[in-house]
Design an enzyme around this catalytic site. Structure first.
Site, short mmCIF file in Angstrom:
data_model
loop_
_atom_site.label_atom_id
_atom_site.label_comp_id
_atom_site.label_asym_id
_atom_site.label_seq_id
_atom_site.Cartn_x
_atom_site.Cartn_y
_atom_site.Cartn_z
N ASN A 9 3.54 -16.93 47.28
CA ASN A 9 2.18 -17.38 47.58
C ASN A 9 2.10 -18.86 47.21
O ASN A 9 2.09 -19.21 46.03
CB ASN A 9 1.19 -16.54 46.74
N LYS A 11 -0.32 -20.82 47.51
CA LYS A 11 -1.68 -21.26 47.15
C LYS A 11 -1.97 -22.58 47.89
O LYS A 11 -1.50 -22.74 49.01
CB LYS A 11 -1.81 -21.38 45.63
N HIS A 95 -6.84 -11.68 46.43
CA HIS A 95 -6.19 -12.34 45.31
C HIS A 95 -7.24 -12.66 44.24
O HIS A 95 -8.38 -12.97 44.57
CB HIS A 95 -5.50 -13.62 45.79
N GLU A 97 -7.82 -15.17 42.55
CA GLU A 97 -8.49 -16.48 42.71
C GLU A 97 -9.58 -16.41 43.77
O GLU A 97 -10.62 -17.07 43.65
CB GLU A 97 -7.43 -17.56 43.04
N GLU A 167 -1.68 -7.46 39.85
CA GLU A 167 -1.61 -8.78 39.25
C GLU A 167 -2.62 -8.88 38.11
O GLU A 167 -3.80 -9.18 38.34
CB GLU A 167 -1.94 -9.86 40.28
N GLY A 173 -0.34 -17.58 36.55
CA GLY A 173 -0.29 -19.02 36.31
C GLY A 173 -0.35 -19.40 34.84
O GLY A 173 -0.55 -20.56 34.50
N SER A 213 3.22 -14.77 36.77
CA SER A 213 4.28 -15.46 36.02
C SER A 213 5.66 -14.83 36.21
O SER A 213 6.45 -14.76 35.27
CB SER A 213 3.93 -15.56 34.54
N GLY A 234 3.78 -16.88 42.57
CA GLY A 234 3.06 -18.13 42.82
C GLY A 234 3.94 -19.32 42.51
O GLY A 234 4.81 -19.70 43.30
N GLY A 235 3.75 -19.88 41.33
CA GLY A 235 4.42 -21.13 40.93
C GLY A 235 5.91 -21.17 41.20
O GLY A 235 6.43 -22.16 41.73
P1 PGA Z 1 2.06 -17.13 39.36
O1 PGA Z 1 1.00 -16.64 40.45
O2 PGA Z 1 3.39 -16.56 39.76
O3 PGA Z 1 2.02 -18.63 39.44
O4 PGA Z 1 1.61 -16.59 38.02
C1 PGA Z 1 1.05 -15.32 40.94
C2 PGA Z 1 -0.04 -15.12 41.96
O5 PGA Z 1 -1.10 -15.74 41.85
O6 PGA Z 1 0.14 -14.33 42.91
#
Ligand code: PGA
Length: 252
Positions: A9, A11, A95, A97, A167, A173, A213, A234-235
């Protein structure tokens, strides 16, 4: 046996040229990968170019969000059919967010998910508790409500082809992933509920990803949990080599 799925993802990161360069690199790095489904979800603007860059490879393209109407006067929104035509085959819905920053609720997540299925997109439906909910021992009850309301009206057959992502909000994050035992417990619970509400066969086929993470050095232990079928990243998906390390970590 469920085939593992690793989804990246992006983002709100990466322009069109950055996304295309990434996919050219990733498809070359991942060309020998077998036994894992790979999805990359860039921003809306880059979906079409990403799909072209990934054509005839083992990397599929996803979107990060979708509106539930097919078309209409909905300024700023994008429909599931538009995403499909642009080249997306998956879409992330609900998600955390979107839920916390943009007002998504289980009810709107449910509408987005049905729209995705109607347009032949595979929805990746996100659920997960906040830190406060975990501290109050409400995790499993929160998951129950999210599953029940977000997946309302789904048939067993539809569920079998869908993806869920557990999640925990406190792990997204933050660099603080759930321990394999915490993820395992939540995933076991989710699978039990899916069996109860959608039938054994559908529940055994639906893939449930862990997200929060995920990194090259923790994927192997997470995926070793019997009900963890992959990861939403994500990251660590933003760099193709680090994403490949997670993909290969999911194959062992
Ligand atoms: P992250 O994000 O791997 O940066 O923690 C995961 C996500 O938001 O799906």
């Amino acid at each position: 046996m469920r085939k593992p799925l690793i989804a990246g993802n992006f983002k709100m990161y990466k322009s069109v040229p950055e996304t295309v360069a990434y996919l050219i690199e990733l498809r070359a790095l991942a060309k020998e990968v077998r036994g894992v489904d790979i999805v990359v979800a860039p921003p809306f603007t880059a979906i079409h170019a990403a799909a072209a860059a990934a054509r005839d490879s083992n990397v599929a393209i996803g979107a990060q969000h979708v509106h539930w109407e097919r078309e209409g006067a909905f300024t700023g929104e994008v429909s599931a059919a538009m995403l499909f035509v642009a080249g997306a085959r998956y879409v992330i819905v609900g998600h955390s967010e979107r839920r916390t920053l943009f007002g998504d609720t289980n009810a709107t997540v449910n509408k987005r998910m049905h729209a995705a299925i109607t347009a032949a997109l595979v929805p990746i439906v996100c659920i997960g508790e906040t830190l406060e909910q975990r501290d109050r021992n409400e995790t499993l009850a929160v998951l129950d409500r999210q599953i029940k309301e977000s997946l309302d009206g789904v048939t067993g057959e539809q569920l079998a082809g869908m993806v869920l992502a557990y999640e925990p909000v406190w792990a997204i994050g933050t660099g603080r992933n759930a321990t394999p035992a915490q993820a395992g417990e939540a995933h076991f619970h989710i699978r039990q509920r899916l069996k109860q509400w959608f039938g054994l066969e559908a529940a055994e086929q639906c893939r449930v990803l862990y997200g929060g993470s995920v990194k090259p050095d923790n994927i192997a232990k997470l995926i070793a949990e019997p009900d963890v079928d992959g990861a939403l990243v994500g990251g660590a998906s933003l760099d193709a080599k680090s994403f490949l390390a997670i993909i290969t970590g999911a194959t062992v």
